[in-house]
Design an enzyme around this catalytic site. Structure first.
Site, PDB file in Angstrom:
ATOM      1  N   THR A 195     -11.657 -67.822 -32.406  1.00  0.00           N
ATOM      2  CA  THR A 195     -12.580 -67.675 -31.539  1.00  0.00           C
ATOM      3  C   THR A 195     -13.870 -68.031 -32.707  1.00  0.00           C
ATOM      4  O   THR A 195     -13.647 -68.662 -33.818  1.00  0.00           O
ATOM      5  CB  THR A 195     -12.844 -66.219 -30.850  1.00  0.00           C
ATOM      6  OG1 THR A 195     -13.826 -66.552 -30.043  1.00  0.00           O
ATOM      7  CG2 THR A 195     -13.147 -65.317 -32.014  1.00  0.00           C
TER       8      THR A 195
ATOM      9  N   LYS B 279     -13.446 -72.521 -34.257  1.00  0.00           N
ATOM     10  CA  LYS B 279     -12.363 -73.335 -33.497  1.00  0.00           C
ATOM     11  C   LYS B 279     -12.372 -74.785 -34.003  1.00  0.00           C
ATOM     12  O   LYS B 279     -11.398 -75.438 -33.700  1.00  0.00           O
ATOM     13  CB  LYS B 279     -12.677 -73.371 -31.936  1.00  0.00           C
ATOM     14  CG  LYS B 279     -12.510 -72.048 -31.344  1.00  0.00           C
ATOM     15  CD  LYS B 279     -12.891 -72.048 -29.924  1.00  0.00           C
ATOM     16  CE  LYS B 279     -12.488 -70.607 -29.387  1.00  0.00           C
ATOM     17  NZ  LYS B 279     -12.962 -70.648 -27.926  1.00  0.00           N
TER      18      LYS B 279
END
Length: 227
Positions: free
Chosen positions: A55, A59
């Site tokens: 997350t 990413k």
């Protein structure tokens, strides 16, 4: 026992550990799922996990540290799932399916979109909208958004603004421009109604939070890990 986890910088907002731990237990699978707050994405492959989610803000940062990329993840240029050193993206599936469900159930037609944010989530949203033939403009939400919002059928918050614990924050834009003909989608799922959505709802806009997107992308992660 197999070991899975979520990689990020700050993870107090995350529901992933509860979700996957319950799923492993329900399926009778000997595995655990933990949260790993890292200051450097390069440390992720060194954790020795069988698979993991990624997350914000890693990413895109994680890409150089992976051995291989799935073709779709390579096109999006962002990853949220890793299995055996290979990066995948399931965010776009979560966004596309959750938005499509609302469009079909409410008979909504979207002719264009504005994506707030330029990180991994925004890239996945942009990819999904391309597949849905909805032209999209992507802008940064770091500063005040000075534009006519009335020209967009769909406005997507693909930033962490409004995410727990900073629930009072939201993209800085003129919410008075919004109306009941517009759809606001927030990729944030905690809280379920962000300040962005609350202000949109006050103007009569249709609002969608990121919870369904989260669940769908998690199921897609599960498929990759158990393929």
């Amino acid at each position: 026992m197999k070991h899975f986890g979520l990689i990020g910088k700050k993870l107090e907002h995350s529901w992933s550990a509860q979700y996957f731990s319950a799923k492993f237990a329900a399926e009778g699978i000997d595995a655990d799922y933990r949260l790993f707050e890292l200051d450097n994405a390069a440390l992720a492959p060194q954790l020795g996990l069988d698979g993991y989610n990624i997350t914000i803000p890693y990413k895109t940062v994680i890409l150089p540290y992976l051995q291989e990329l799935d073709p779709i993840a390579a096109e999006i240029n962002a990853v949220n799932v890793v299995m055996n050193g290979k990066g995948y993206n399931t965010d776009w599936i979560g966004f596309k399916q959750s938005l499509s469900e609302i469009m079909h159930s409410r008979n909504i037609e979207l002719k264009n979109a504005l994506i707030l944010g330029q990180g991994g989530a925004a890239k996945a949203v942009n990819y999904a909208l391309k597949l849905m033939n909805i032209p999209a403009k992507t802008i940064s939400a770091r500063e005040k958004i000075e534009m006519d919002l009335r020209q967009y059928d769909l406005i997507v918050n693909a930033t962490p603004l409004g995410m727990f614990p900073n629930i009072e924050t939201c993209p800085d834009m003129d919410y008075q421009m919004l109306c009941e003909k517009q759809v606001l989608f927030d990729c944030v799922y905690n809280p379920e109604e962000t300040e962005f959505l609350r202000r949109g709802k006050a103007r009569g806009a249709i609002t969608i939070n990121g919870k369904r997107m989260l669940l769908i992308q998690a199921e897609e992660s599960w498929k990759i890990w158990n393929n």
